[in-house]
Design an enzyme around this catalytic site. Structure first.
Site, PDB file in Angstrom:
ATOM      1  N   HIS A   1     -48.287  25.769 -38.958  1.00  0.00           N
ATOM      2  CA  HIS A   1     -48.646  27.198 -38.987  1.00  0.00           C
ATOM      3  C   HIS A   1     -47.543  27.921 -38.178  1.00  0.00           C
ATOM      4  O   HIS A   1     -47.781  28.387 -37.065  1.00  0.00           O
ATOM      5  CB  HIS A   1     -50.029  27.371 -38.349  1.00  0.00           C
ATOM      6  CG  HIS A   1     -50.665  28.709 -38.507  1.00  0.00           C
ATOM      7  ND1 HIS A   1     -50.024  29.801 -39.084  1.00  0.00           N
ATOM      8  CD2 HIS A   1     -51.904  29.158 -38.147  1.00  0.00           C
ATOM      9  CE1 HIS A   1     -50.845  30.842 -39.073  1.00  0.00           C
ATOM     10  NE2 HIS A   1     -51.984  30.478 -38.515  1.00  0.00           N
TER      11      HIS A   1
ATOM     12  N   LYS B   1     -57.334  27.140 -63.280  1.00  0.00           N
ATOM     13  CA  LYS B   1     -57.234  26.672 -64.678  1.00  0.00           C
ATOM     14  C   LYS B   1     -56.221  25.549 -64.816  1.00  0.00           C
ATOM     15  O   LYS B   1     -55.916  25.125 -65.921  1.00  0.00           O
ATOM     16  CB  LYS B   1     -56.806  27.836 -65.577  1.00  0.00           C
ATOM     17  CG  LYS B   1     -57.741  29.023 -65.568  1.00  0.00           C
ATOM     18  CD  LYS B   1     -57.200  30.111 -66.494  1.00  0.00           C
ATOM     19  CE  LYS B   1     -57.434  31.479 -65.908  1.00  0.00           C
ATOM     20  NZ  LYS B   1     -56.542  32.487 -66.498  1.00  0.00           N
TER      21      LYS B   1
ATOM     22  N   ARG C   1     -51.768  30.556 -47.430  1.00  0.00           N
ATOM     23  CA  ARG C   1     -52.557  29.552 -46.696  1.00  0.00           C
ATOM     24  C   ARG C   1     -53.325  28.737 -47.717  1.00  0.00           C
ATOM     25  O   ARG C   1     -53.939  29.299 -48.635  1.00  0.00           O
ATOM     26  CB  ARG C   1     -53.539  30.220 -45.734  1.00  0.00           C
ATOM     27  CG  ARG C   1     -54.528  29.222 -45.125  1.00  0.00           C
ATOM     28  CD  ARG C   1     -55.370  29.821 -44.043  1.00  0.00           C
ATOM     29  NE  ARG C   1     -54.566  30.137 -42.869  1.00  0.00           N
ATOM     30  CZ  ARG C   1     -55.060  30.615 -41.724  1.00  0.00           C
ATOM     31  NH1 ARG C   1     -56.376  30.830 -41.623  1.00  0.00           N
ATOM     32  NH2 ARG C   1     -54.281  30.876 -40.704  1.00  0.00           N
TER      33      ARG C   1
ATOM     34  N   ARG D   1     -57.203  36.735 -38.572  1.00  0.00           N
ATOM     35  CA  ARG D   1     -55.988  37.204 -37.896  1.00  0.00           C
ATOM     36  C   ARG D   1     -54.742  37.127 -38.757  1.00  0.00           C
ATOM     37  O   ARG D   1     -53.991  38.109 -38.853  1.00  0.00           O
ATOM     38  CB  ARG D   1     -55.717  36.371 -36.626  1.00  0.00           C
ATOM     39  CG  ARG D   1     -56.510  36.777 -35.430  1.00  0.00           C
ATOM     40  CD  ARG D   1     -56.872  35.534 -34.631  1.00  0.00           C
ATOM     41  NE  ARG D   1     -57.790  34.747 -35.407  1.00  0.00           N
ATOM     42  CZ  ARG D   1     -59.118  34.930 -35.362  1.00  0.00           C
ATOM     43  NH1 ARG D   1     -59.628  35.776 -34.537  1.00  0.00           N
ATOM     44  NH2 ARG D   1     -59.923  34.232 -36.152  1.00  0.00           N
ATOM     45  N   THR D   2     -54.474  35.976 -39.343  1.00  0.00           N
ATOM     46  CA  THR D   2     -53.184  35.800 -40.022  1.00  0.00           C
ATOM     47  C   THR D   2     -53.090  36.748 -41.210  1.00  0.00           C
ATOM     48  O   THR D   2     -52.084  37.445 -41.397  1.00  0.00           O
ATOM     49  CB  THR D   2     -53.029  34.334 -40.472  1.00  0.00           C
ATOM     50  OG1 THR D   2     -53.370  33.485 -39.369  1.00  0.00           O
ATOM     51  CG2 THR D   2     -51.618  34.050 -40.918  1.00  0.00           C
TER      52      THR D   2
HETATM   53  N1   CP Z   1     -54.945  31.940 -35.654  1.00  0.00           N
HETATM   54  C1   CP Z   1     -55.335  31.959 -36.933  1.00  0.00           C
HETATM   55  O1   CP Z   1     -54.687  31.361 -37.795  1.00  0.00           O
HETATM   56  O2   CP Z   1     -56.453  32.709 -37.183  1.00  0.00           O
HETATM   57  P1   CP Z   1     -57.094  32.947 -38.616  1.00  0.00           P
HETATM   58  O3   CP Z   1     -57.579  31.613 -39.116  1.00  0.00           O
HETATM   59  O4   CP Z   1     -58.188  33.939 -38.416  1.00  0.00           O
HETATM   60  O5   CP Z   1     -55.996  33.477 -39.510  1.00  0.00           O
END
Ligand code: CP
Length: 318
Positions: A133, A84, A105, A56-57
Site C-alpha cells: 500500500h 463477466k 484497490r 481514507r484512501t
Molecule cells: N489506511 C487505509 O488504507 O484506510 P482505508 O482502508 O479506509 O482506505
C-alpha cells in the site's frame, strides 16, 4: 518515480523522489491554508477502482483530484466487466481511454500489476491483498517527519498484525532506507514476513522482535499500531485467538516518551482505545489529514505538473 510511471510498490521510487513528494505535499498543505482549489489538474480525470472497502484512501484521492481542479470516475465493488470475465490487462487498456490516471484497490495480490500490463496511463496501487500500500507509506513518511521533525535517529515500533498488514509492509520497507531502529511487536503468529524482514536486513537497519510492548515502550519515538486484518485469515478461530492480544490504552503510555507519536493507518478496532484520542501523542487523525496533501503531490508528480523542487514555485500562481 517519473511523470507517466506507475506507483505499485515502494521499489518504484528512491529517496530523492520521496523527498520531492514530501516537499510537494508540504507546499499543498501550505497553499490549502488560504485556497480551496488549486487548478493544476483542470481537465484531467482520475479513475478510482475500489474492489475492497475504503474510506481514507478512496476519499483522499478523490478529494485531492477535486481540489486540484480535476474530475473523478469512481467505481466501487463488483460493478465492472471483470465480473463477466474481462481480464485485468483489458480493463487497464479500457480505462486508459477514459481517464488520465487510475488508482486501484483489489483483494488479489499483484492484480494491479496485471492491470498495468494493458494500461497507457499511470496507475497507483491503493492496496493489493496483503502485499503493499505504497501511497499510505508516503503518508506515513510525511507524518513521521512532521510529528518528529526528522527522519533519522528514531526508534519506530510496529505493533499488531505485521503478517497481513500491507501498510506496515510498505512502510517498514520505506523507512528502512533511513537511519531508523525498528522494534517489531507482535504475536508469534503475526510476525513480519521474511520477505519484508529481508529488506530491513539488506538496508542494514537495526531491529528487534518481541511480543512484550511494555518492555520496549519507553524507548520508542513512533508507535505504529495496526489492525488485525480479519479479512486475510483463512481460519477465523486463529483470528479470534489473536485479535485482542494488544490494546493500547492510557496505561500503556504511562512509561512512553512525551514526544511519542502514536500512528495507525486506520480503521482501528480495539487495538487503540478511544481514551487515547485525547492524548496529545495521538497522531492518527493528523495522518488521515496528511493523506490529502501527499495524494495531491502524487497526482501532480505522476501527471508531470511538478518535476522538481524548483517547479513548486509555479503552484503559488495557480
Ligand atoms: N489506511 C487505509 O488504507 O484506510 P482505508 O482502508 O479506509 O482506505
Amino acid at each position: 518515480m517519473k511523470a507517466g510511471s506507475h506507483l505499485l510498490s515502494i521499489d518504484d521510487f528512491g529517496i530523492d523522489e520521496a523527498h520531492l513528494i514530501l516537499k510537494t505535499a508540504q507546499k499543498f498543505e501550505k497553499l490549502l491554508e488560504t485556497k480551496r482549489r488549486i487548478n493544476v489538474l483542470h481537465g484531467y480525470n482520475l479513475a478510482t477502482l475500489f474492489f475492497e472497502p475504503s474510506t481514507r484512501t478512496k476519499l483522499s484521492f478523490e478529494s485531492a483530484m477535486l481540489r486540484l481542479g480535476g474530475s473523478i470516475l469512481p467505481v466501487v465493488g463488483q460493478t465492472t466487466s471483470l465480473e463477466k470475465g474481462e481480464s485485468f490487462p483489458d480493463m487497464g487498456r479500457v480505462i486508459s481511454s477514459y481517464a488520465d490516471i487510475a488508482v486501484m484497490r483489489h483483494p488479489k495480490e499483484f492484480s494491479v500489476h496485471e492491470l498495468c500490463k494493458g494500461s497507457n496511463i499511470p496507475v497507483i496501487n491503493a492496496g493489493d491483498g496483503a502485499n503493499e500500500h505504497p501511497s499510505q507509506s508516503l503518508v506515513d513518511l510525511y507524518t513521521v517527519q512532521k510529528s518528529q521533525g526528522r527522519l533519522e535517529n528514531l526508534t519506530i515500533g510496529f505493533l499488531g498484525d505485521l503478517k497481513y498488514g500491507r501498510a506496515a509492509h510498505s512502510t517498514v520497507k520505506l523507512l528502512s532506507r533511513y537511519p531508523i531502529n525498528f522494534v517489531f511487536i507482535s504475536h508469534d503468529k503475526l510476525k513480519l514476513p521474511e520477505s519484508v524482514l529481508k529488506v530491513v536486513k539488506d538496508n542494514k537497519s537495526e531491529y528487534e522482535e518481541t511480543d512484550q510492548l511494555h518492555d520496549v515502550i519507553n524507548k520508542i519515538d513512533v508507535l505504529y499500531v495496526t489492525r488485525v486484518q480479519k479479512e486475510r485469515f483463512l481460519d477465523l478461530d486463529e483470528y479470534e485467538e489473536v485479535k485482542t492480544v494488544f490494546q493500547v490504552n492510557r496505561g500503556t503510555l504511562i512509561d512512553a516518551k512525551k514526544s511519542l507519536s502514536v500512528m495507525h493507518p486506520l480503521p482501528r478496532l480495539e487495538e487503540i482505545q478511544r481514551e487515547v484520542d485525547l492524548d496529545p501523542r495521538a497522531t492518527y487523525f493528523d495522518q488521515v489529514q496528511n493523506g490529502l496533501y501527499v495524494r495531491m503531490a502524487l497526482l501532480t508528480i505522476l501527471l508531470g505538473k511538478v518535476r522538481n523542487v524548483d517547479g513548486l514555485k509555479a503552484l503559488e500562481k495557480l
